[in-house]
Scaffold this motif. Structure first.
Motif, mmCIF file in Angstrom:
data_model
loop_
_atom_site.group_PDB
_atom_site.id
_atom_site.type_symbol
_atom_site.label_atom_id
_atom_site.label_comp_id
_atom_site.label_asym_id
_atom_site.label_seq_id
_atom_site.Cartn_x
_atom_site.Cartn_y
_atom_site.Cartn_z
ATOM 1 N N SER A 136 0.751 -1.267 0.076
ATOM 2 C CA SER A 136 0.012 -0.047 -0.007
ATOM 3 C C SER A 136 0.987 1.095 0.163
ATOM 4 O O SER A 136 1.906 1.254 0.665
ATOM 5 N N LEU A 137 0.547 1.921 -0.897
ATOM 6 C CA LEU A 137 1.189 3.441 -0.986
ATOM 7 C C LEU A 137 0.515 4.633 -0.240
ATOM 8 O O LEU A 137 1.055 5.516 0.412
ATOM 9 N N PHE A 138 -0.483 4.581 -0.659
ATOM 10 C CA PHE A 138 -1.623 5.873 -0.107
ATOM 11 C C PHE A 138 -3.015 5.322 0.108
ATOM 12 O O PHE A 138 -3.479 4.411 -0.648
ATOM 13 N N MET A 139 -3.414 5.912 1.049
ATOM 14 C CA MET A 139 -4.989 5.706 1.353
ATOM 15 C C MET A 139 -5.179 7.351 1.435
ATOM 16 O O MET A 139 -5.024 8.030 2.473
ATOM 17 N N LEU A 140 -6.324 7.664 0.745
ATOM 18 C CA LEU A 140 -6.606 9.011 0.984
ATOM 19 C C LEU A 140 -8.153 9.065 0.538
ATOM 20 O O LEU A 140 -8.957 8.413 -0.237
ATOM 21 N N SER A 141 -8.829 10.139 1.364
ATOM 22 C CA SER A 141 -10.489 10.465 1.100
ATOM 23 C C SER A 141 -10.331 11.693 0.540
ATOM 24 O O SER A 141 -11.699 12.375 0.242
ATOM 25 N N SER A 142 -9.429 12.642 0.713
ATOM 26 C CA SER A 142 -9.626 14.023 0.226
ATOM 27 C C SER A 142 -8.306 14.672 -0.016
ATOM 28 O O SER A 142 -7.231 14.269 0.685
ATOM 29 N N GLY A 143 -8.035 15.650 -0.896
ATOM 30 C CA GLY A 143 -6.788 16.422 -1.123
ATOM 31 C C GLY A 143 -5.671 15.725 -1.641
ATOM 32 O O GLY A 143 -5.716 15.044 -2.610
ATOM 33 N N LYS A 144 -4.537 15.748 -0.711
ATOM 34 C CA LYS A 144 -3.256 15.285 -1.315
ATOM 35 C C LYS A 144 -2.375 14.848 -0.435
ATOM 36 O O LYS A 144 -2.440 15.246 0.770
ATOM 37 N N LYS A 145 -1.643 13.874 -0.835
ATOM 38 C CA LYS A 145 -0.848 13.204 0.298
ATOM 39 C C LYS A 145 0.752 13.129 -0.697
ATOM 40 O O LYS A 145 0.752 12.752 -1.725
ATOM 41 N N LYS A 146 1.869 13.118 0.143
ATOM 42 C CA LYS A 146 3.156 13.072 -0.220
ATOM 43 C C LYS A 146 3.893 12.005 0.515
ATOM 44 O O LYS A 146 3.866 12.228 1.672
ATOM 45 N N HIS A 147 4.579 11.356 -0.210
ATOM 46 C CA HIS A 147 5.582 10.520 0.371
ATOM 47 C C HIS A 147 6.789 10.369 -0.491
ATOM 48 O O HIS A 147 6.810 9.419 -1.425
ATOM 49 N N GLY A 148 8.003 10.960 -0.271
ATOM 50 C CA GLY A 148 9.211 10.914 -0.754
ATOM 51 C C GLY A 148 8.861 11.716 -2.189
ATOM 52 O O GLY A 148 8.311 12.749 -2.307
ATOM 53 N N ARG A 149 9.102 10.709 -3.242
ATOM 54 C CA ARG A 149 8.934 11.307 -4.814
ATOM 55 C C ARG A 149 7.433 10.819 -5.214
ATOM 56 O O ARG A 149 7.026 11.169 -6.306
ATOM 57 N N LEU A 150 6.787 10.365 -4.502
ATOM 58 C CA LEU A 150 5.387 10.158 -4.704
ATOM 59 C C LEU A 150 4.247 11.133 -4.060
ATOM 60 O O LEU A 150 4.224 11.508 -3.241
ATOM 61 N N ILE A 151 3.233 11.473 -5.128
ATOM 62 C CA ILE A 151 2.271 12.346 -4.681
ATOM 63 C C ILE A 151 1.046 11.807 -5.207
ATOM 64 O O ILE A 151 0.815 11.360 -6.434
ATOM 65 N N ALA A 152 0.053 11.777 -4.263
ATOM 66 C CA ALA A 152 -1.242 11.308 -4.715
ATOM 67 C C ALA A 152 -2.536 12.254 -4.532
ATOM 68 O O ALA A 152 -2.111 12.862 -3.298
ATOM 69 N N THR A 153 -3.285 12.567 -5.353
ATOM 70 C CA THR A 153 -4.275 13.552 -5.202
ATOM 71 C C THR A 153 -5.726 13.069 -5.430
ATOM 72 O O THR A 153 -5.695 11.997 -6.324
ATOM 73 N N ILE A 154 -6.706 13.478 -5.205
ATOM 74 C CA ILE A 154 -7.922 13.045 -5.426
ATOM 75 C C ILE A 154 -9.023 14.144 -5.239
ATOM 76 O O ILE A 154 -8.899 15.124 -4.571
ATOM 77 N N ASN A 155 -10.127 14.164 -6.486
ATOM 78 C CA ASN A 155 -10.911 15.012 -6.467
ATOM 79 C C ASN A 155 -12.170 14.206 -6.497
ATOM 80 O O ASN A 155 -12.567 13.507 -7.144
ATOM 81 N N ILE A 156 -12.778 14.527 -5.212
ATOM 82 C CA ILE A 156 -14.015 13.859 -4.867
ATOM 83 C C ILE A 156 -15.244 14.190 -5.894
ATOM 84 O O ILE A 156 -15.928 13.213 -6.117
ATOM 85 N N GLN A 157 -15.191 15.313 -6.039
ATOM 86 C CA GLN A 157 -16.600 15.800 -7.041
ATOM 87 C C GLN A 157 -16.625 15.334 -8.381
ATOM 88 O O GLN A 157 -17.406 14.819 -8.931
ATOM 89 N N GLU A 158 -15.218 15.081 -8.716
ATOM 90 C CA GLU A 158 -14.900 14.594 -10.321
ATOM 91 C C GLU A 158 -14.825 13.068 -10.004
ATOM 92 O O GLU A 158 -14.546 12.412 -11.078
ATOM 93 N N LYS A 159 -14.708 12.443 -8.810
ATOM 94 C CA LYS A 159 -14.363 11.041 -9.005
ATOM 95 C C LYS A 159 -13.183 10.584 -9.495
ATOM 96 O O LYS A 159 -13.236 9.725 -10.441
ATOM 97 N N HIS A 160 -12.104 11.459 -9.477
ATOM 98 C CA HIS A 160 -10.769 11.065 -9.992
ATOM 99 C C HIS A 160 -9.828 11.451 -9.121
ATOM 100 O O HIS A 160 -9.699 12.170 -8.161
ATOM 101 N N SER A 161 -8.544 10.386 -9.432
ATOM 102 C CA SER A 161 -7.281 10.500 -8.694
ATOM 103 C C SER A 161 -6.320 10.277 -9.545
ATOM 104 O O SER A 161 -6.205 9.969 -10.631
ATOM 105 N N SER A 162 -5.172 11.015 -9.172
ATOM 106 C CA SER A 162 -3.944 10.793 -10.041
ATOM 107 C C SER A 162 -2.701 10.546 -8.805
ATOM 108 O O SER A 162 -2.745 10.804 -7.590
ATOM 109 N N LEU A 163 -1.992 9.484 -9.474
ATOM 110 C CA LEU A 163 -0.879 9.346 -8.725
ATOM 111 C C LEU A 163 0.437 10.094 -9.560
ATOM 112 O O LEU A 163 0.600 9.800 -10.735
#
Lengths: 112, 113
Positions: A45-72
């Motif tokens: 597991s790299l990330f678990m998120l329910s809103s906003g953005k998380k960062k770990h080293g060179r990895l960044i995860a974002t989520i847009n709940i309204q658009e039902k979309h996430s990016s790594l």
């Protein structure tokens, strides 16, 4: 139609490039997970998120709940980042209660 | 802590044979899951358990059985193996429901010939 769609399916990058993997989902969720699987290896597991953005080293995860979309995102990619990246969503209600629903994964290869 | 352990790592079965895939966790997690992973496909849930003595079917339960007699162990039984059961099997656990992070075992690669 799958409840969780990832793009691209395959991605080849040169070392140092900025990489983005996308995940779209069609169900209501309580959390979105990004997982990593190295060839022949286990799943981490790299990330678990329910809103906003998380960062770990060179990895960044974002989520847009309204658009039902996430990016790594992977910054300054390195050959050791070569792996399958899996998006999964969890929902505590309806038919998905207590379970994860997985995307098919994105195969990333980073060349030196 | 060993985390989630699975045995065996590899196994070849003949059609019609039976076997049990072992899974154990030492994190005192309530929830445990069995998945199969086929090439190019997402992980599919076979069975899951929300605690000792309680199991339920996932998306693809046919041909499999499970039991959960203790918090730690969640074996998966294959009866009358078929080539369609050739896959990589992962066991996972989490403390709460799927909202929480799932910890995966190293996987068992099963081939049915």
């Amino acid at each position: 139609k799958n409840e969780v769609e990832q793009s691209p399916q395959n991605l080849t990058a040169q070392e140092g490039e900025f990489i983005t993997i996308n995940c779209s989902y069609s169900v209501g969720i309580s959390a979105l997970h990004w997982l990593q699987q190295h060839p022949g290896g286990g799943i981490v597991s790299l990330f678990m998120l329910s809103s906003g953005k998380k960062k770990h080293g060179r990895l960044i995860a974002t989520i847009n709940i309204q658009e039902k979309h996430s990016s790594l995102h992977i910054t300054a990619s390195h050959p050791r980042d070569s792996a399958v990246y899996i998006c999964a969503v969890s929902s505590s209600s309806g038919e998905y209660g207590n379970k994860l629903v997985f995307g098919a994964g994105t195969i990333l290869r980073v060349k030196s | 802590n060993a985390g989630v352990t699975q045995t065996p790592k590899f196994r070849i079965l003949k059609i019609g044979q039976s076997m049990t895939l072992q899974c154990a966790q030492d994190m005192n997690h309530n929830y445990m899951y069995w998945y199969r992973q086929d090439p190019g496909m997402g992980l599919k849930l076979i069975y899951y358990s929300v605690g000792a003595g309680i199991t339920d079917k996932g998306e693809v339960p046919n041909g499999y059985n499970v039991s959960r007699s203790t918090t730690e162990d969640f074996p998966l039984r294959l009866e009358l193996a078929a080539p369609s059961q050739t896959s990589v099997y992962f066991c996972a656990s989490s403390y709460y429901a799927a909202y929480n992070e799932q910890f995966f075992g190293p996987g068992t690669r099963l081939t049915v010939l």
